[in-house]
Write a protein that holds these residues in place. Structure first.
Motif, PDB file in Angstrom:
ATOM      1  N   HIS A   1      17.887   0.911 -43.546  1.00 38.92           N
ATOM      2  CA  HIS A   1      18.778   1.389 -44.603  1.00 38.92           C
ATOM      3  C   HIS A   1      18.432   2.846 -44.928  1.00 38.92           C
ATOM      4  N   GLU A   2      19.318   3.514 -45.634  1.00 45.61           N
ATOM      5  CA  GLU A   2      19.044   4.887 -46.042  1.00 45.61           C
ATOM      6  C   GLU A   2      17.861   4.941 -47.004  1.00 45.61           C
ATOM      7  N   VAL A   3      17.171   6.065 -46.987  1.00 45.08           N
ATOM      8  CA  VAL A   3      16.040   6.270 -47.891  1.00 45.08           C
ATOM      9  C   VAL A   3      16.536   6.149 -49.327  1.00 45.08           C
ATOM     10  N   SER A   4      15.845   5.337 -50.127  1.00 43.81           N
ATOM     11  CA  SER A   4      16.344   5.000 -51.460  1.00 43.81           C
ATOM     12  C   SER A   4      15.787   5.887 -52.564  1.00 43.81           C
ATOM     13  N   GLY A   5      14.835   6.764 -52.264  1.00 47.46           N
ATOM     14  CA  GLY A   5      14.265   7.628 -53.298  1.00 47.46           C
ATOM     15  C   GLY A   5      12.828   7.976 -52.992  1.00 47.46           C
ATOM     16  N   MET A   6      12.201   8.718 -53.890  1.00 48.40           N
ATOM     17  CA  MET A   6      10.818   9.115 -53.706  1.00 48.40           C
ATOM     18  C   MET A   6       9.894   7.906 -53.854  1.00 48.40           C
ATOM     19  N   ILE A   7       8.799   7.915 -53.106  1.00 48.89           N
ATOM     20  CA  ILE A   7       7.800   6.844 -53.162  1.00 48.89           C
ATOM     21  C   ILE A   7       6.748   7.235 -54.191  1.00 48.89           C
ATOM     22  N   GLU A   8       6.879   6.683 -55.385  1.00 51.80           N
ATOM     23  CA  GLU A   8       6.033   7.105 -56.503  1.00 51.80           C
ATOM     24  C   GLU A   8       4.555   6.830 -56.252  1.00 51.80           C
ATOM     25  N   ALA A   9       4.260   5.792 -55.455  1.00 50.03           N
ATOM     26  CA  ALA A   9       2.859   5.459 -55.172  1.00 50.03           C
ATOM     27  C   ALA A   9       2.154   6.577 -54.405  1.00 50.03           C
ATOM     28  N   SER A  10       2.926   7.475 -53.773  1.00 47.50           N
ATOM     29  CA  SER A  10       2.309   8.569 -53.014  1.00 47.50           C
ATOM     30  C   SER A  10       2.068   9.802 -53.873  1.00 47.50           C
ATOM     31  N   LYS A  11       2.479   9.758 -55.134  1.00 46.11           N
ATOM     32  CA  LYS A  11       2.367  10.943 -55.985  1.00 46.11           C
ATOM     33  C   LYS A  11       0.921  11.272 -56.318  1.00 46.11           C
ATOM     34  N   THR A  12       0.128  10.246 -56.570  1.00 44.84           N
ATOM     35  CA  THR A  12      -1.301  10.431 -56.846  1.00 44.84           C
ATOM     36  C   THR A  12      -2.073   9.436 -56.003  1.00 44.84           C
ATOM     37  N   ASN A  13      -2.324   9.798 -54.768  1.00 41.21           N
ATOM     38  CA  ASN A  13      -3.023   8.911 -53.838  1.00 41.21           C
ATOM     39  C   ASN A  13      -4.519   9.162 -53.961  1.00 41.21           C
ATOM     40  N   GLU A  14      -5.207   8.240 -54.608  1.00 44.85           N
ATOM     41  CA  GLU A  14      -6.630   8.437 -54.891  1.00 44.85           C
ATOM     42  C   GLU A  14      -7.484   8.446 -53.629  1.00 44.85           C
ATOM     43  N   LYS A  15      -6.957   7.910 -52.523  1.00 48.29           N
ATOM     44  CA  LYS A  15      -7.733   7.873 -51.286  1.00 48.29           C
ATOM     45  C   LYS A  15      -7.857   9.251 -50.643  1.00 48.29           C
ATOM     46  N   ILE A  16      -7.000  10.161 -51.062  1.00 46.44           N
ATOM     47  CA  ILE A  16      -6.943  11.458 -50.396  1.00 46.44           C
ATOM     48  C   ILE A  16      -7.632  12.521 -51.230  1.00 46.44           C
ATOM     49  N   LYS A  17      -8.709  13.048 -50.714  1.00 49.64           N
ATOM     50  CA  LYS A  17      -9.400  14.142 -51.380  1.00 49.64           C
ATOM     51  C   LYS A  17      -8.516  15.379 -51.306  1.00 49.64           C
ATOM     52  N   GLY A  18      -8.263  15.966 -52.454  1.00 50.50           N
ATOM     53  CA  GLY A  18      -7.406  17.146 -52.465  1.00 50.50           C
ATOM     54  C   GLY A  18      -5.949  16.815 -52.700  1.00 50.50           C
ATOM     55  N   SER A  19      -5.630  15.536 -52.964  1.00 51.43           N
ATOM     56  CA  SER A  19      -4.254  15.187 -53.287  1.00 51.43           C
ATOM     57  C   SER A  19      -3.852  15.922 -54.553  1.00 51.43           C
ATOM     58  N   ILE A  20      -2.651  16.470 -54.560  1.00 48.55           N
ATOM     59  CA  ILE A  20      -2.254  17.326 -55.666  1.00 48.55           C
ATOM     60  C   ILE A  20      -0.954  16.846 -56.287  1.00 48.55           C
ATOM     61  N   ASN A  21      -0.808  17.081 -57.572  1.00 44.85           N
ATOM     62  CA  ASN A  21       0.357  16.625 -58.317  1.00 44.85           C
ATOM     63  C   ASN A  21       0.867  17.778 -59.179  1.00 44.85           C
ATOM     64  N   ASN A  22       2.063  18.292 -58.844  1.00 44.65           N
ATOM     65  CA  ASN A  22       2.671  19.391 -59.600  1.00 44.65           C
ATOM     66  C   ASN A  22       1.728  20.582 -59.735  1.00 44.65           C
ATOM     67  N   ASP A  23       1.056  20.913 -58.666  1.00 40.32           N
ATOM     68  CA  ASP A  23       0.075  21.998 -58.685  1.00 40.32           C
ATOM     69  C   ASP A  23       0.615  23.168 -57.871  1.00 40.32           C
ATOM     70  N   VAL A  24       0.899  24.276 -58.545  1.00 41.35           N
ATOM     71  CA  VAL A  24       1.316  25.489 -57.843  1.00 41.35           C
ATOM     72  C   VAL A  24       0.061  26.289 -57.541  1.00 41.35           C
ATOM     73  N   ARG A  25      -0.189  26.581 -56.282  1.00 40.93           N
ATOM     74  CA  ARG A  25      -1.414  27.269 -55.920  1.00 40.93           C
ATOM     75  C   ARG A  25      -1.143  28.290 -54.830  1.00 40.93           C
ATOM     76  N   PRO A  26      -1.892  29.384 -54.815  1.00 39.24           N
ATOM     77  CA  PRO A  26      -1.690  30.381 -53.761  1.00 39.24           C
ATOM     78  C   PRO A  26      -1.899  29.788 -52.377  1.00 39.24           C
ATOM     79  N   ILE A  27      -1.105  30.231 -51.418  1.00 36.38           N
ATOM     80  CA  ILE A  27      -1.252  29.780 -50.045  1.00 36.38           C
ATOM     81  C   ILE A  27      -2.680  30.022 -49.562  1.00 36.38           C
TER      82      ILE A  27
END
Length: 260
Positions: A225-251
């Motif tokens: 089926h078509e993609v139904s929306g954003m996967i909220e569980a991926s927004k703050t994935n604690e398993k990933i070091k450096g996972s970021i949420n709404n963070d604007v940072r220099p390249i």
């Protein structure tokens, strides 16, 4: 009256007091009178149609935005000692931007005679070849449904998700599952990479020696089926070091800024 631009990219909104003054609105009215459909950015005071950030990457925004930079940032004009970014660095930056639902505005720098130097032409040629090869994962897509982080990002269109594996991703990692059933996987660039979906996670096995030659590997996932929306569980994935949420940072601040 002689020019009919599609985009007005205003440089100067960073001046003290400009954004909160009356002048952005006055200028907007002038521009809209002659070109009602022109897209405006960097003017300020709620006049912009999209946001433009210089040499910064947001993780994901649902509204239009772009990253502006150059092949020799922080330089935008010619000097004999320009130091160019590597092609893998530029491709990974492009990938991070489009997975965040943004646009990538990359500036090339002509020399004193107005010609693009050979070194920059080679960069453009290699990037163009990569974009052409992976065009369906780029053009006409939107960012998501996975929120991007230091390991991966995604774009989607219709029933297809394009999973971007970035250079910092380990050889094995997992993502939250999609709501839809995955009926087909295809490696767009890379070798023997395995995707194993379960009810609880999507397991990715991506050996370093099997990944794409330019540092970013893309896998096409076709759903029932078509993609139904954003996967909220991926927004703050604690398993990933450096996972970021709404963070604007220099390249330049991200780990491994010069990729081999």
């Amino acid at each position: 009256k002689e020019f009919h631009p599609f985009v007005l990219w205003f440089d100067g909104a960073w001046l003290d007091g400009w954004r909160s003054s009356k002048y952005p609105v006055e200028l907007e009215n002038v521009f809209r009178m002659s070109e009602p459909n022109v897209l405006i950015t960097r003017l300020g005071n709620n006049t912009d149609d999209f946001e433009s950030m210089e040499a910064k990457i947001d993780t994901y925004r649902p509204y239009p935005w772009e990253t502006v930079t150059s092949v020799a940032y922080p330089r935008y004009s010619w000097t004999p000692d320009l130091k160019y970014k590597t092609v893998p660095y530029l491709i990974e930056t492009l990938s991070r931007v489009i997975c965040g639902n943004g646009n990538y505005l990359l500036s090339f720098i002509p020399d004193a005679d107005g010609r693009i130097p050979d070194a920059q032409q080679k960069i453009a040629s290699k990037m163009g070849a990569w974009v052409h090869k992976n065009a369906k994962a780029i053009f006409g897509t939107r960012g998501g449904p996975y929120y991007p982080n230091d390991w991966y990002g995604s774009t989607h269109r219709g029933r297809n998700i394009y999973l971007y594996i970035l250079s910092e991703a380990p050889e094995k990692f997992s993502l939250p599952p999609v709501d839809e059933k995955i009926i087909k996987t295809q490696i767009m660039n890379g070798g023997n990479i395995l995707i194993k979906p379960t009810d609880k996670e999507l397991v990715v096995n991506a050996p370093l020696n099997e990944r794409g030659t330019e540092g970013v590997t893309i896998i096409e996932l076709t759903l029932d089926h078509e993609v139904s929306g954003m996967i909220e569980a991926s927004k703050t994935n604690e398993k990933i070091k450096g996972s970021i949420n709404n963070d604007v940072r220099p390249i330049e601040d991200r780990k491994g800024k010069v990729l081999k």
